[in-house]
Design a protein around this motif. Structure first.
Motif, PDB file in Angstrom:
ATOM      1  N   UNK A 187     -20.723   2.788  27.036  1.00  0.00           N
ATOM      2  CA  UNK A 187     -20.928   4.204  27.361  1.00  0.00           C
ATOM      3  C   UNK A 187     -20.551   5.092  26.177  1.00  0.00           C
ATOM      4  N   UNK A 188     -19.472   4.761  25.485  1.00  0.00           N
ATOM      5  CA  UNK A 188     -19.070   5.542  24.311  1.00  0.00           C
ATOM      6  C   UNK A 188     -20.141   5.459  23.224  1.00  0.00           C
ATOM      7  N   UNK A 189     -20.705   4.269  23.058  1.00  0.00           N
ATOM      8  CA  UNK A 189     -21.760   4.058  22.073  1.00  0.00           C
ATOM      9  C   UNK A 189     -22.973   4.925  22.407  1.00  0.00           C
ATOM     10  N   UNK A 190     -23.348   4.965  23.675  1.00  0.00           N
ATOM     11  CA  UNK A 190     -24.488   5.791  24.088  1.00  0.00           C
ATOM     12  C   UNK A 190     -24.183   7.272  23.896  1.00  0.00           C
ATOM     13  N   UNK A 191     -22.990   7.697  24.296  1.00  0.00           N
ATOM     14  CA  UNK A 191     -22.632   9.120  24.215  1.00  0.00           C
ATOM     15  C   UNK A 191     -22.591   9.619  22.769  1.00  0.00           C
ATOM     16  N   UNK A 192     -21.934   8.877  21.883  1.00  0.00           N
ATOM     17  CA  UNK A 192     -21.833   9.320  20.488  1.00  0.00           C
ATOM     18  C   UNK A 192     -23.194   9.262  19.804  1.00  0.00           C
ATOM     19  N   UNK A 193     -24.031   8.320  20.206  1.00  0.00           N
ATOM     20  CA  UNK A 193     -25.380   8.231  19.640  1.00  0.00           C
ATOM     21  C   UNK A 193     -26.186   9.463  20.027  1.00  0.00           C
ATOM     22  N   UNK A 194     -26.130   9.836  21.300  1.00  0.00           N
ATOM     23  CA  UNK A 194     -26.859  11.029  21.757  1.00  0.00           C
ATOM     24  C   UNK A 194     -26.320  12.270  21.051  1.00  0.00           C
ATOM     25  N   UNK A 195     -24.995  12.412  21.015  1.00  0.00           N
ATOM     26  CA  UNK A 195     -24.393  13.596  20.404  1.00  0.00           C
ATOM     27  C   UNK A 195     -24.751  13.703  18.924  1.00  0.00           C
ATOM     28  N   UNK A 196     -24.648  12.594  18.198  1.00  0.00           N
ATOM     29  CA  UNK A 196     -24.938  12.648  16.759  1.00  0.00           C
ATOM     30  C   UNK A 196     -26.416  12.954  16.512  1.00  0.00           C
ATOM     31  N   UNK A 197     -27.290  12.464  17.385  1.00  0.00           N
ATOM     32  CA  UNK A 197     -28.717  12.772  17.252  1.00  0.00           C
ATOM     33  C   UNK A 197     -28.980  14.254  17.473  1.00  0.00           C
ATOM     34  N   UNK A 198     -28.370  14.817  18.511  1.00  0.00           N
ATOM     35  CA  UNK A 198     -28.519  16.251  18.773  1.00  0.00           C
ATOM     36  C   UNK A 198     -27.975  17.047  17.592  1.00  0.00           C
ATOM     37  N   UNK A 199     -26.831  16.631  17.067  1.00  0.00           N
ATOM     38  CA  UNK A 199     -26.211  17.303  15.929  1.00  0.00           C
ATOM     39  C   UNK A 199     -27.163  17.350  14.732  1.00  0.00           C
ATOM     40  N   UNK A 200     -27.823  16.230  14.414  1.00  0.00           N
ATOM     41  CA  UNK A 200     -28.780  16.209  13.303  1.00  0.00           C
ATOM     42  C   UNK A 200     -29.902  17.216  13.526  1.00  0.00           C
ATOM     43  N   UNK A 201     -30.449  17.244  14.741  1.00  0.00           N
ATOM     44  CA  UNK A 201     -31.590  18.117  15.003  1.00  0.00           C
ATOM     45  C   UNK A 201     -31.187  19.585  15.049  1.00  0.00           C
ATOM     46  N   UNK A 202     -30.034  19.891  15.604  1.00  0.00           N
ATOM     47  CA  UNK A 202     -29.577  21.283  15.648  1.00  0.00           C
ATOM     48  C   UNK A 202     -29.312  21.800  14.234  1.00  0.00           C
ATOM     49  N   UNK A 203     -28.625  20.992  13.420  1.00  0.00           N
ATOM     50  CA  UNK A 203     -28.299  21.420  12.060  1.00  0.00           C
ATOM     51  C   UNK A 203     -29.522  21.509  11.153  1.00  0.00           C
ATOM     52  N   UNK A 204     -30.604  20.860  11.536  1.00  0.00           N
ATOM     53  CA  UNK A 204     -31.797  20.830  10.688  1.00  0.00           C
ATOM     54  C   UNK A 204     -33.033  21.358  11.415  1.00  0.00           C
ATOM     55  N   UNK A 205     -32.819  22.245  12.367  1.00  0.00           N
ATOM     56  CA  UNK A 205     -33.935  22.756  13.172  1.00  0.00           C
ATOM     57  C   UNK A 205     -34.972  23.504  12.326  1.00  0.00           C
ATOM     58  N   UNK A 206     -34.531  24.081  11.193  1.00  0.00           N
ATOM     59  CA  UNK A 206     -35.487  24.801  10.337  1.00  0.00           C
ATOM     60  C   UNK A 206     -36.574  23.873   9.802  1.00  0.00           C
ATOM     61  N   UNK A 207     -36.251  22.589   9.632  1.00  0.00           N
ATOM     62  CA  UNK A 207     -37.262  21.622   9.178  1.00  0.00           C
ATOM     63  C   UNK A 207     -38.362  21.459  10.223  1.00  0.00           C
ATOM     64  N   UNK A 208     -37.963  21.495  11.478  1.00  0.00           N
ATOM     65  CA  UNK A 208     -38.948  21.353  12.554  1.00  0.00           C
ATOM     66  C   UNK A 208     -39.786  22.611  12.696  1.00  0.00           C
TER      67      UNK A 208
END
Length: 192
Positions: free
Chosen positions: A167-188
């Motif tokens: 569960x920790x692996x799933x949670x941190x994976x989801x969070x880190x993925x969201x973090x990448x997209x939020x911090x780089x939303x201008x690319x999208x």
């Protein structure tokens, strides 16, 4: 080919060996201690996985230290990481040790972030690994090891560390993925 790239290639070549050890059932007697059982294949696969996972930082360190950073290395290193993790996750699902949805979430996140990195490259930018991405990798490796060794030694203490780690692996994976997209939303936005 430089030393760093050879280490990365070795990690890639270890992936099929790990999968073979995990998925091919050989007729060796498993090790049994009370209710705990583990096969020799799992032990060898775990040791090889630990070696392969530990080379992840080693190849990058050598490349930077010896000024051997190459385009081939930039391509192969993340590919090797994703192949190793995805192959073991798929093997764990097949072995009944990991829920398929967790493997799908993790593998999907890797594809999504890789796609974002490709968009960044087209814009002339490089997305470095974030602190959450590094934590994600460390937690994934630790969780996979616990799953590979059948929750040893925690099974004797009746502590479901394997479940908690999954569960920790799933949670941190989801969070880190969201973090990448939020911090780089201008690319999208720029490439929509």
């Amino acid at each position: 080919m430089n030393l760093a790239n050879k280490i990365t290639l070795a990690r890639i070549f270890l992936v099929p060996l790990i999968m073979f050890l995990l998925l091919v059932r050989l007729d060796f007697n498993p090790i049994r201690i009370e209710d705990f059982t583990i096969t020799y294949n799992q032990i060898f696969a775990t040791l090889i996985f630990i070696i392969a996972a530990s080379t992840d930082g080693l190849d990058g360190y050598i490349a930077r230290k010896r000024k051997m950073v190459s385009n081939l290395g930039k391509l192969l290193d993340p590919l090797a990481d994703k192949l190793l993790i995805a192959a073991v996750l798929i093997s764990l699902v097949d072995m009944g040790k990991l829920d398929a949805w967790i493997a799908i979430v993790i593998i999907s996140r890797e594809f999504a972030v890789t796609g974002l990195r490709q968009i960044a490259l087209l814009e002339g930018k490089v997305l470095a690994a974030s602190k959450w991405g590094k934590w994600k990798t460390a937690i994934q490796i630790a969780a996979i090891i616990v799953l590979l060794i059948n929750n040893f030694p925690f099974t004797f203490l009746d502590i479901p560390v394997d479940l908690i780690a999954s569960w920790a692996m799933a949670a941190i994976t989801i969070y880190s993925g969201i973090d990448y997209f939020v911090k780089n939303k201008e690319l999208l936005v720029l490439n929509a």
